[in-house]
Structure formats: C-alpha cells, structure tokens
Design a protein around this motif. Structure first.
Motif, short mmCIF file in Angstrom:
data_model
loop_
_atom_site.label_atom_id
_atom_site.label_comp_id
_atom_site.label_asym_id
_atom_site.label_seq_id
_atom_site.Cartn_x
_atom_site.Cartn_y
_atom_site.Cartn_z
N LYS A 211 -5.55 -6.35 20.16
CA LYS A 211 -5.68 -7.65 19.52
C LYS A 211 -5.50 -7.53 18.02
CE LYS A 211 -9.74 -9.69 19.20
NZ LYS A 211 -10.97 -10.47 19.54
N GLN A 212 -6.10 -6.51 17.44
CA GLN A 212 -6.04 -6.29 16.00
C GLN A 212 -4.62 -6.07 15.51
OE1 GLN A 212 -7.57 -2.58 13.69
NE2 GLN A 212 -9.34 -3.92 13.97
N TYR A 213 -3.81 -5.38 16.32
CA TYR A 213 -2.43 -5.07 15.93
C TYR A 213 -1.40 -5.98 16.60
CZ TYR A 213 -3.92 -0.96 13.34
OH TYR A 213 -4.49 -0.12 12.41
N GLY A 214 -1.86 -7.05 17.23
CA GLY A 214 -0.95 -8.04 17.79
C GLY A 214 -0.09 -7.55 18.93
N THR A 222 3.88 0.64 21.64
CA THR A 222 3.91 -0.30 20.52
C THR A 222 2.68 -0.11 19.63
OG1 THR A 222 5.12 -1.94 21.84
CG2 THR A 222 3.99 -2.74 19.86
N LEU A 223 1.52 0.06 20.25
CA LEU A 223 0.29 0.28 19.48
C LEU A 223 0.38 1.58 18.68
CD1 LEU A 223 -2.54 -0.66 18.74
CD2 LEU A 223 -3.40 0.53 20.77
N LYS A 224 0.96 2.60 19.29
CA LYS A 224 1.13 3.89 18.61
C LYS A 224 1.99 3.74 17.36
CE LYS A 224 3.47 8.34 19.19
NZ LYS A 224 4.31 9.15 20.11
N ILE A 225 3.04 2.94 17.43
CA ILE A 225 3.93 2.74 16.30
C ILE A 225 3.26 1.90 15.21
CG2 ILE A 225 6.07 1.61 15.57
CD1 ILE A 225 7.29 2.44 18.24
N ARG A 226 2.50 0.90 15.61
CA ARG A 226 1.87 0.01 14.65
C ARG A 226 0.63 0.61 13.98
NH1 ARG A 226 2.36 -6.30 16.58
NH2 ARG A 226 4.61 -6.28 16.97
N MET A 227 -0.13 1.35 14.74
CA MET A 227 -1.37 1.92 14.21
C MET A 227 -1.06 3.22 13.48
SD MET A 227 -4.74 3.30 16.26
CE MET A 227 -5.03 1.81 17.20
N ASP A 228 -0.60 3.09 12.24
CA ASP A 228 -0.23 4.27 11.47
C ASP A 228 -0.42 4.00 9.98
OD1 ASP A 228 0.62 6.81 10.90
OD2 ASP A 228 2.53 6.65 11.96
N GLU A 229 -0.45 5.07 9.22
CA GLU A 229 -0.71 4.99 7.78
C GLU A 229 0.50 4.47 6.99
OE1 GLU A 229 -2.48 8.81 6.40
OE2 GLU A 229 -2.39 9.30 8.54
N VAL A 230 0.21 3.98 5.81
CA VAL A 230 1.24 3.59 4.84
C VAL A 230 1.15 4.58 3.68
CG1 VAL A 230 2.07 1.78 3.30
CG2 VAL A 230 1.02 1.16 5.50
N PRO A 231 2.24 5.21 3.30
CA PRO A 231 2.20 6.21 2.23
C PRO A 231 1.47 5.72 0.98
CG PRO A 231 4.37 6.18 3.22
CD PRO A 231 3.62 5.02 3.80
N VAL A 232 0.63 6.56 0.44
CA VAL A 232 -0.16 6.21 -0.75
C VAL A 232 0.75 5.85 -1.92
CG1 VAL A 232 -1.78 7.10 -2.48
CG2 VAL A 232 -2.11 7.64 -0.05
N SER A 233 1.79 6.66 -2.13
CA SER A 233 2.69 6.43 -3.27
C SER A 233 3.40 5.08 -3.16
CB SER A 233 3.72 7.55 -3.36
OG SER A 233 4.42 7.72 -2.14
N ARG A 296 -2.20 -4.14 7.16
CA ARG A 296 -2.09 -4.86 8.43
C ARG A 296 -0.79 -5.67 8.48
NH1 ARG A 296 -6.41 -6.18 11.20
NH2 ARG A 296 -7.04 -4.10 10.50
N ASN A 297 -0.40 -6.20 7.36
CA ASN A 297 0.84 -6.96 7.27
C ASN A 297 2.05 -6.10 7.63
OD1 ASN A 297 2.70 -9.02 6.59
ND2 ASN A 297 2.80 -8.32 4.48
N LEU A 298 2.17 -4.94 6.98
CA LEU A 298 3.29 -4.04 7.24
C LEU A 298 3.25 -3.49 8.67
CD1 LEU A 298 3.73 -1.89 3.99
CD2 LEU A 298 4.82 -4.05 4.61
#
Length: 372
Positions: A211-214, A222-233, A296-298
């Motif tokens: 639900k959190q990741y739509g 799909t959840l595996k691809i969405r539930m991931d980090e965004v580079p700090v830089s 969450r947007n990205l």
C-alpha cells in the motif's frame, strides 16, 4: 476530437478493469450506449476521487508534461498505444496515491520541537560535536544531528562555500536517515521472501508496504524495484537546486526542499504562477518529512519509472547507485528537461557530493539503548 477522447477513455477503462481482475464481457450494439454512459460516469467519479480524496501528488511537472497524453495523431497506431498506456498509468496513480503519503502525513503531525535555531547557533553546535564535512569525507561518518528547520540567516552568509557547507551539514543526516529506513525495510523484505512460510505479522507488514509503495497487484518484483534508496549526492543536489542552497521562500516558509507540487493539499502559492493556476508547492512542518516525501515520490510515481528501472539495473549488475547515471532520468522533474539534468550533474561534480554516498550515520543514544 472529443468523440475520439471519449472512446479512448472507455478503452482505457475496459483495459484497466480487466487488468485488475474485473471481467468485461462483449456488449451488444443495443447495450453499447448504456455501457458508454456508465463508463463515462465511472471515469468521472475516478477523476473526482483523485481531486478531492487523493493525497497530494508530489510531482514537479510542467503543463506540457500534464497534457502530453492528449496530443496525438489520430492515424498513428504507435501514438494511440502510447496514449492508452499513459492514461492507464495516470489512472493507476490517481487510484493509488491516496495511500502513498499516509505515513508521511502522520509523521508530519507528530509533536515536535520546531525551534528555528540561528545559523550561528547551528554552526556552534556542529563545532562542539566535531561535525564537519572534511571529517565526513575522510571517515565516512555523520553525526546524527536532526534539525527541524533551516536557519533564516543562511541567506545572509555571503561566503558561498560556507553557506553550501552549512546547508549540506543540515541536510545530510536527514537524507541518510531516510535511506537507512528504506534499507531496513528492504532487508526485512528479502528475509520474508527467503522464508518458506510467513507469519501473520509478516504478511500484514508486506500488505502495508504494498500500500505504501502503490503496488496494487501485490507484485513482489515491483515492490523490490520501488523499495530502494535514492543516492545521497543526487538528493542533496536536487535540494540545493530547488532551494538555492536553502534560501528560497518555499524552503524557509514550508520546509520544501524539493519543489514538489500539490493540487489538493496544503501548500505555498508560487509568486509567478498564472492566475488560473491551481497548483501549490507542498509544505511540511519539518525538514525530515520533505525528504521522506521526495523519496516516496521518486519511488512510486509513473513519471520516474525509468529512473527506478535504471536503478534496478545497477543493482542487478552489482554496481553502486551512481547519481550521475541516475540523474539522466530526472529530465521530467522540471520544465527545463535535459538542461535540468546537466545542472544537477554540475552541482554534484563541483561540490564533490559523491563523497557522501557511502557515508554512515552514527547511532543516536536512543539507538544505542535499544541495542543494550
């Protein structure tokens, strides 16, 4: 043209309902008109739901982006196919975004000490705790100092390097903290997948993440691809670009670090916006909520599907999440497109922001107590 649009909307609705498991049988010509009216009614209802009940869509799109699915050549099969896919994707977004920001809104409503410290006080705090960027670049360790608001005086710091360093010091712990939250969830997700049988608690946790990741079809890949980090830089570069290194009105008044738009939520009206424009820039009570909403947007919106695919490919190849590579897929974040990407990459390189990609956040006293 209006007739064509209605026919396409009906096709999209049929295809969408079939995809979600609703059976649509062949309809006779006699009943065709009634189905069309019913389809229009359902489609109109969905639009109304998306306007009044959907949590603010955290996207930064131009008018050109928003109407691209309406511009097509009637005789082109490829464009027609693309239009159908775009409308279906946007329908998915409208139905699912109601849940995507639930935890962020709850986070933003939590009691907090929103005391705005002065720039000099913050600098003294960093100095007394031996928190400086030179040390971080060398030892890759970041002090867990979470500030809720940016200092007003940051825009009065004339030395650009000093101003940039202060901004990075404030944002860096917040960004790493959110990545840590995602990393923890991702590890738990893989642990659950590796089990032959899951507990009720684990199943409930999975449902909450779907639900959190739509992920409406509860697809694990799909959840595996969405539930991931965004580079700090990349995150710091976007925050710097969107706020002018912390001096923008949106950042100062609404803790808006990433210029995310909303059409239904609380926000700040842009000064130069058209009179008939209805969008606002999302505002938050604390900086941490802005970072959480950005990630969450990205990680969920269809606009950034290619970004997520490129990130997953890097994962599959065992490579690091390269911000220079991944920023290539942020051309739709702003109306300047590829020029926006070039600016982000320039900010990353000129300020050596990739030095922070592998930095770790030191545990807080609360974290230490939980380990005892």
């Amino acid at each position: 043209m209006n007739i064509m649009k209605n026919e396409i909307s009906i096709l999209v609705l049929k295809k969408y309902l079939n995809k979600k498991g609703f059976e649509i049988k062949k309809i006779s010509k006699k009943k065709g008109k009634s189905f069309e009216n019913l389809s229009k009614t359902i489609l109109s209802s969905l639009i109304i739901i998306s306007i009044f009940f959907v949590t603010p869509l955290a996207i930064n799109l131009t008018k050109e982006n928003l109407i691209q699915s309406e511009n097509f050549e009637n005789k082109s099969k490829n464009n027609l196919k693309k239009l159908l896919e775009n409308q279906e994707s946007r329908l998915d977004d409208a139905l699912n975004n109601k849940f995507l920001f639930d935890d962020i809104l709850q986070f933003d409503e939590q009691p907090n000490d929103t005391i705005r410290l002065s720039a000099s006080t913050i600098e003294e705090l960093f100095k007394s705790t031996n928190y400086n960027l030179e040390d971080v670049r060398k030892n890759k360790l970041v002090k867990p100092i979470s500030l809720t608001l940016l200092p007003v005086e940051i825009k009065q710091i004339e030395n650009s390097k000093k101003r940039k360093d202060l901004f990075i010091q404030i944002i860096l712990p917040l960004v790493i903290k959110e990545n840590n939250n995602i990393k923890s969830d991702r590890n738990k997700f893989f642990d659950i997948l590796n089990k032959s049988k899951n507990t009720k608690k684990e199943k409930n946790w999975l449902n909450s993440k779907f639900k959190q990741y739509g992920v409406v079809n509860k697809d694990f890949s799909t959840l595996k691809i969405r539930m991931d980090e965004v580079p700090v830089s990349m995150t710091i570069a976007q925050a710097a670009k969107e706020t002018g290194w912390g001096v923008s009105r949106f950042a100062q008044e609404g803790n808006a670090l990433f210029g995310q738009w909303t059409w239904s939520g609380e926000g700040i009206k842009p000064t130069r916006a058209d009179d008939d424009s209805t969008h606002k820039v999302m505002k938050f009570k604390v900086l941490q909520a802005s970072v959480k909403a950005y990630q969450r947007n990205l990680n969920t919106h269809s606009t950034y599907k290619n970004f997520r695919s490129a990130r997953a490919e890097l994962r599959d190849q065992g490579k690091k999440l390269d911000s220079i590579v991944l920023t290539e897929y942020l051309d739709k974040y702003a109306e300047t497109g590829k020029e926006y990407v070039k600016i982000l990459q320039k900010i990353i390189k000129q300020n050596n922001l990739e030095d922070f990609d592998d930095a770790k956040l030191l545990p807080t006293s609360i974290d230490l107590e939980s380990l005892i």
